[in-house]
Design a protein around this motif. Structure first.
Motif, PDB file in Angstrom:
ATOM      1  N   ILE A 115      44.614  28.020  53.647  1.00 18.31           N
ATOM      2  CA  ILE A 115      44.220  27.744  55.023  1.00 18.31           C
ATOM      3  C   ILE A 115      45.344  27.032  55.786  1.00 18.31           C
ATOM      4  O   ILE A 115      45.551  27.268  56.977  1.00 18.31           O
ATOM      5  CB  ILE A 115      42.914  26.928  55.051  1.00 18.31           C
ATOM      6  N   VAL A 116      46.090  26.194  55.075  1.00 15.90           N
ATOM      7  CA  VAL A 116      47.185  25.469  55.730  1.00 15.90           C
ATOM      8  C   VAL A 116      48.350  26.392  56.058  1.00 15.90           C
ATOM      9  O   VAL A 116      48.912  26.339  57.165  1.00 15.90           O
ATOM     10  CB  VAL A 116      47.664  24.296  54.843  1.00 15.90           C
ATOM     11  N   VAL A 117      48.733  27.273  55.125  1.00 19.28           N
ATOM     12  CA  VAL A 117      49.960  28.064  55.288  1.00 19.28           C
ATOM     13  C   VAL A 117      49.738  29.395  56.002  1.00 19.28           C
ATOM     14  O   VAL A 117      50.700  29.981  56.510  1.00 19.28           O
ATOM     15  CB  VAL A 117      50.644  28.326  53.926  1.00 19.28           C
ATOM     16  N   ARG A 174      33.484  36.620  49.330  1.00 15.68           N
ATOM     17  CA  ARG A 174      32.679  37.209  50.397  1.00 15.68           C
ATOM     18  C   ARG A 174      33.404  37.246  51.740  1.00 15.68           C
ATOM     19  O   ARG A 174      32.842  37.717  52.727  1.00 15.68           O
ATOM     20  CB  ARG A 174      31.366  36.415  50.556  1.00 15.68           C
ATOM     21  N   ASN A 175      34.636  36.762  51.776  1.00 12.62           N
ATOM     22  CA  ASN A 175      35.361  36.727  53.039  1.00 12.62           C
ATOM     23  C   ASN A 175      36.629  37.559  52.951  1.00 12.62           C
ATOM     24  O   ASN A 175      37.519  37.269  52.149  1.00 12.62           O
ATOM     25  CB  ASN A 175      35.695  35.271  53.403  1.00 12.62           C
ATOM     26  N   GLN A 176      36.712  38.565  53.791  1.00 13.10           N
ATOM     27  CA  GLN A 176      37.841  39.494  53.727  1.00 13.10           C
ATOM     28  C   GLN A 176      39.148  38.812  54.098  1.00 13.10           C
ATOM     29  O   GLN A 176      40.202  39.123  53.545  1.00 13.10           O
ATOM     30  CB  GLN A 176      37.581  40.676  54.665  1.00 13.10           C
ATOM     31  N   GLU A 177      39.096  37.853  55.039  1.00  8.90           N
ATOM     32  CA  GLU A 177      40.327  37.178  55.454  1.00  8.90           C
ATOM     33  C   GLU A 177      40.906  36.323  54.330  1.00  8.90           C
ATOM     34  O   GLU A 177      42.121  36.266  54.151  1.00  8.90           O
ATOM     35  CB  GLU A 177      40.044  36.308  56.684  1.00  8.90           C
ATOM     36  N   ILE A 178      40.026  35.661  53.578  1.00 13.58           N
ATOM     37  CA  ILE A 178      40.484  34.865  52.435  1.00 13.58           C
ATOM     38  C   ILE A 178      41.082  35.775  51.373  1.00 13.58           C
ATOM     39  O   ILE A 178      42.146  35.492  50.810  1.00 13.58           O
ATOM     40  CB  ILE A 178      39.321  34.044  51.833  1.00 13.58           C
TER      41      ILE A 178
END
Length: 307
Positions: A49-51, A293-297
């Protein structure tokens, strides 16, 4: 009784999992494996999330803070628990015991407030999408998260101060693997009911009220989703909330069940098992739920692995 005639104790003895010493190697390996997996997965979520600029949104900012809170209370409890398993129990000073409870209560309260903040984020995204960028501006996110941490710290510190004023004359044995508030208060010989009264008074606005707020926001969210005409639209809207709902269910389910059951001798093993859910299992499951469950992750993980 005159205080001059009392013999005060300075240490507690934590039994840990003394009744399962025949399985201590199996327990140690199992809990160590889960702990390391939870440690790596939560650290990975924070780093991603930071980078990764594509994850610089309110939902993922709150998620990074959720992972930080889980890292804080897991690292506070589990390393000492692993040592207790191998040693068959161990001594801890009263000051260290009380401070351990403070480091446990602090992130738990902050996490309850952050879960409520995440539900508000989902509410604004689905029910008031035209105002989302204004309401959930980055400056507002920082203020909300800072407030969650500050309230968690202050509330826990108040209880910590009350606990520090208790006196202990013996016995000094706690049948648990960490210092929870109930067994510590029960061992006190100073008979100060204000500690549990303060803890109970704080738990309603800081633990129960966030859950009620989460419930009310999701009622509004569900009402809005049902108005969406297309099935694809409804599925897409609900999918953005499903991970958060699962995490809320796991967290409040394990935490609530742990404090609903009485801490008497007949339920102490159940109490330990429920404590394991939110100190060890939930910190592992939460980042996995969001990651799977999260495509962005998942896309961010793929980019990191191919870097």
């Amino acid at each position: 009784m005159n205080n001059n005639n009392r013999t005060f104790i300075t240490e507690f003895f934590l039994l840990g999992f003394g009744d399962l010493q025949n399985f201590k190697i199996l327990l140690f390996i199992s809990f160590l494996t889960i702990y390391l997996m939870a440690l790596v997965s939560n650290c990975l979520v924070v780093i991603l999330i930071v980078v990764n600029r594509s994850l610089h949104s309110a939902m993922f900012f709150f998620l990074s803070q959720l992972s930080l809170s889980e890292l804080l209370f897991t690292n506070n409890i589990v390393p000492n628990m692993l040592w207790l398993i191998l040693a068959g129990g161990g001594k801890v000073s009263i000051a260290s015991c009380v401070f351990q409870f403070f480091l446990l209560a602090f992130p738990i309260i902050a996490q309850c407030l952050m879960l409520a903040s995440m539900s508000f984020d989902r509410y604004v995204a689905i029910c008031k999408p035209l105002h989302y960028t204004t309401i959930m501006a980055f400056g507002h996110q920082v203020q909300v998260v800072s407030s969650c941490w500050a309230v968690g710290f202050l509330a826990s510190f108040v209880v910590y101060v009350f606990l520090n004023h208790l006196e202990f004359c013996g016995p000094n044995t706690i049948d648990h693997y960490y210092c929870d508030i109930s067994p510590v208060v029960e061992l006190s010989c100073s008979h100060n009911p204000s500690v549990e009264l303060v803890a109970s008074a704080l738990s309603f606005p800081l633990v129960v009220c966030p859950f009620m707020f989460i419930t009310s926001t999701y009622i509004s969210i569900l009402h809005t989703i049902l108005k969406i005409p297309s099935n694809n639209g409804r599925q897409k809207a609900f999918s953005t909330c499903s991970s958060h709902l699962i995490v809320v269910g796991l967290y409040y389910g394990s935490l609530g069940a742990k404090y609903i059951f009485p801490t008497n001798s007949s339920s102490i093993n159940l109490n330990k098992s429920l404590s394991l859910l939110y100190t060890l299992v939930t910190p592992l499951v939460n980042p996995l739920v969001y990651s799977l469950r999260n495509q962005e992750i998942k896309s961010a993980i793929g980019k990191l692995l191919h870097f």
